[in-house]
Scaffold this motif. Structure first.
Motif, PDB file in Angstrom:
ATOM      1  N   ARG A   1      -1.292 -14.707  -0.292  1.00  0.00           N
ATOM      2  CA  ARG A   1      -0.278 -14.636   0.764  1.00  0.00           C
ATOM      3  C   ARG A   1      -0.005 -13.160   1.026  1.00  0.00           C
ATOM      4  NH1 ARG A   1      -0.444 -19.350  -0.948  1.00  0.00           N
ATOM      5  NH2 ARG A   1       0.996 -21.022  -0.476  1.00  0.00           N
ATOM      6  N   ALA A   2       0.371 -12.837   2.252  1.00  0.00           N
ATOM      7  CA  ALA A   2       0.733 -11.448   2.567  1.00  0.00           C
ATOM      8  C   ALA A   2       1.893 -11.023   1.678  1.00  0.00           C
ATOM      9  CB  ALA A   2       1.121 -11.325   4.029  1.00  0.00           C
ATOM     10  N   ASN A   3       1.893  -9.812   1.238  1.00  0.00           N
ATOM     11  CA  ASN A   3       2.991  -9.245   0.462  1.00  0.00           C
ATOM     12  C   ASN A   3       4.180  -9.035   1.402  1.00  0.00           C
ATOM     13  OD1 ASN A   3       4.772  -7.497  -0.775  1.00  0.00           O
ATOM     14  ND2 ASN A   3       3.153  -6.523  -1.967  1.00  0.00           N
ATOM     15  N   THR A   4       5.263  -9.792   1.146  1.00  0.00           N
ATOM     16  CA  THR A   4       6.383  -9.710   2.096  1.00  0.00           C
ATOM     17  C   THR A   4       7.034  -8.338   2.111  1.00  0.00           C
ATOM     18  OG1 THR A   4       7.824 -10.658   0.453  1.00  0.00           O
ATOM     19  CG2 THR A   4       6.988 -12.143   2.147  1.00  0.00           C
ATOM     20  N   ALA A   5       6.967  -7.625   0.990  1.00  0.00           N
ATOM     21  CA  ALA A   5       7.571  -6.287   0.990  1.00  0.00           C
ATOM     22  C   ALA A   5       6.830  -5.405   2.006  1.00  0.00           C
ATOM     23  CB  ALA A   5       7.511  -5.674  -0.397  1.00  0.00           C
ATOM     24  N   ALA A   6       5.505  -5.505   2.011  1.00  0.00           N
ATOM     25  CA  ALA A   6       4.724  -4.721   2.963  1.00  0.00           C
ATOM     26  C   ALA A   6       5.010  -5.161   4.399  1.00  0.00           C
ATOM     27  CB  ALA A   6       3.234  -4.869   2.658  1.00  0.00           C
TER      28      ALA A   6
ATOM     29  N   ALA B   1       7.718  -6.536   5.492  1.00  0.00           N
ATOM     30  CA  ALA B   1       9.069  -6.128   5.868  1.00  0.00           C
ATOM     31  C   ALA B   1       9.086  -4.672   6.306  1.00  0.00           C
ATOM     32  CB  ALA B   1      10.022  -6.338   4.687  1.00  0.00           C
ATOM     33  N   LEU B   2       8.355  -3.836   5.579  1.00  0.00           N
ATOM     34  CA  LEU B   2       8.302  -2.419   5.919  1.00  0.00           C
ATOM     35  C   LEU B   2       7.703  -2.217   7.295  1.00  0.00           C
ATOM     36  CD1 LEU B   2       7.136   0.023   3.164  1.00  0.00           C
ATOM     37  CD2 LEU B   2       9.260  -0.009   4.480  1.00  0.00           C
TER      38      LEU B   2
ATOM     39  N   GLY C   1      12.882 -10.555   6.496  1.00  0.00           N
ATOM     40  CA  GLY C   1      12.497 -11.973   6.416  1.00  0.00           C
ATOM     41  C   GLY C   1      13.475 -12.756   5.559  1.00  0.00           C
TER      42      GLY C   1
ATOM     43  N   GLY D   1       9.880 -19.457   8.305  1.00  0.00           N
ATOM     44  CA  GLY D   1       9.431 -18.681   7.145  1.00  0.00           C
ATOM     45  C   GLY D   1      10.431 -17.634   6.685  1.00  0.00           C
ATOM     46  N   VAL D   2      11.707 -17.848   7.002  1.00  0.00           N
ATOM     47  CA  VAL D   2      12.741 -16.903   6.584  1.00  0.00           C
ATOM     48  C   VAL D   2      13.424 -17.450   5.336  1.00  0.00           C
ATOM     49  CG1 VAL D   2      14.981 -15.904   7.269  1.00  0.00           C
ATOM     50  CG2 VAL D   2      13.081 -15.977   8.900  1.00  0.00           C
TER      51      VAL D   2
END
Lengths: 317, 317
Positions: free
Chosen positions: A48-53, A55-56, A62, A88-89
């Motif tokens: 899965r995509a890294n949400t931290a990345a 978000a940046l 999210g 997806g939030v």
């Protein structure tokens, strides 16, 4: 099992990490065939995509925040979470002890970009959260009250109150009492207003009123203009009266009818069961979450009315 | 008010953005005087580090996840959140409808690095969450059951049960009944085991047992070996029996004593109030959060025992 990385996908696909990144981000620089192979492998590895990345890059966390002081209506939280999940939030919840801690939480979350917006339940009159959120410019939805230029989900106490009072009039009641909940909640202020308006309209009088504890109910029943039916803002107070009927030397419903504004398990725990105005808290939560998601997309506040509660008739009327 | 950025601080301090970054990250390249001025301005502007950036650099989300299916014990959530806040870690809550949705939530959260670890409350026998979390290698703390190689907070049902049974024996009871809660919860399995062990030890017999609804209680009271005291796994079932005493044609406590394993507002809502074993859910939550934070730092699972619940004696015994 380690979390799969771009490197794992690259090794498995036999391409460079840069190629994987291009493929997964839909950017040019790789063939369609590679893009498909990389996607297939990423899916098989459970990547899965890294949400931290994310978000940046997107300037979005999210995540939506909810601060509560004490028990929140669980069905509402569930409704909020379910609707956020559609986009997806994620929902982040903080439980705080006082208003000051709540304000500090909003400041931290917002400044650190932990949340994109917040939901505020049970707004109070002169609620300090409202000017604070406005000052910080945090996208927010109020559940249960209006405020200028803010998104809000509001209910319809006049319609639901009319249903309850008409039911009591059918049962022969002419003198109503109102056992009030915490006065600082906007919700209770709206209920009081609605009940007074409807009582004047249908009975030509306003109900006698009192605070919420058993002692207050006892005092109400000792008055010369004793009401034959009581409407309670809080269902636990209504259920407590029913549970203590023998102590109060009362037969329910023959000597006193009881209606609770709000329904929960306690209304059915006692005997007889409490007639109650049932709100769809789940739907209110869902609406609130949807308004916030819309607000995040458009920047435009909206108001939404949730349908009036249903009157569930049980043994106390 | 916009969220303050590094650029705002740089403008106000009259230095470059790079200098602000060096100053705030404690890296060399700026004078002590600049570092202090920058810190002061950052504080005055209410600047906070961008957690998405921190998460990327530290490989940590700074978030712990809790998935619940249905109402969670609120005091426990509060205890968890309070302890996490000490270390600046946020709590993310998801509410799900079934085990499958719960498993999917863990997979998503973990793969997308949304959380650093999770808390699992109300573990079940053969709980599918335990092998899943082990397979994903997610740092996890179980609240209410052991599992090999996992952090866990466990309670002490034998000690608290002994307190309740000794109290009932003092009151003259020799025949106990057990009104069981949902059998699939580890918690209830442990309670049943503890009650049987203590009853055999102190009374030489095991209690007669039944399921949790009012009908089941009625059947128990119709038996030839009718118990004079009932211990309920679920306090709402205990309170329901008390509320329906007149329907069951029972005087409480003279004809039947009632003890609830777990205390909540419903135990005081009914009349007489229900004698209950009160757990400190807040403390259990705090311990669980601390174990998880330790686990995240050290990688080592730990078990912790929470003190036995207190027996709160009310009118039903």
């Amino acid at each position: 099992m380690k979390r799969p990385t771009i490197g794992d996908i690259a090794r498995r696909a036999g391409v460079s990490k840069a190629a994987v990144s291009y493929a997964l981000n839909g950017r040019p620089g790789v063939s369609e065939e590679t893009r498909e192979r990389v996607s297939r492998i990423a899916h098989a590895l459970g990547w899965r995509a890294n949400t931290a990345a994310l978000a940046l890059s997107a300037e979005r966390a999210g995540v939506v925040g909810l601060v509560v002081a004490g028990p929140a209506p669980w069905a509402m939280v569930e409704g909020i979470e379910r609707e956020l999940a559609v986009d997806g939030v994620a929902l982040q919840v903080a439980i705080v002890r006082d208003t000051e801690a709540e304000a500090e939480t909003y400041r931290d979350w917002w400044a650190a970009r932990r949340v994109d917006g917040v939901l505020v339940i049970d707004p109070r009159s002169d609620d300090p959260r409202i000017p604070l959120l406005r000052k910080l410019n945090v996208p927010a939805v109020l559940v249960g009250a209006h405020a200028p230029d803010m998104s809000a989900v509001v209910d319809d106490p006049v319609t639901e109150c009319r249903r309850a009072v008409e039911h009591l009039i059918e049962r022969g009641h002419r003198k109503l009492g109102h056992v009030a909940g915490r006065a600082e909640l906007c919700r209770n202020a709206h209920r009081r207003e609605a009940l007074w308006q409807v009582s004047q309209e249908l009975l030509g009088v306003v109900p006698v009123a009192t605070g919420g504890d058993l002692q207050a109910t006892r005092a109400l029943l000792a008055r010369p203009d004793r009401p034959s039916a009581l409407i309670y803002d809080e269902e636990t107070a209504a259920a407590t009266t029913v549970a203590h009927a023998s102590v109060l030397n009362l037969r329910i419903p023959t000597e006193l009818a009881v209606v609770a504004w709000g329904d929960s398990a306690v209304c059915q725990l006692v005997h007889p069961g409490v007639t109650a105005i049932r709100h769809d808290d789940g739907a209110a939560g869902t609406f609130a979450a949807r308004l916030l998601l819309n607000h995040l997309k458009t920047g435009i506040p909206e108001q939404r009315l949730v349908g009036p509660g249903e009157l569930v008739i049980r043994g106390t009327t």
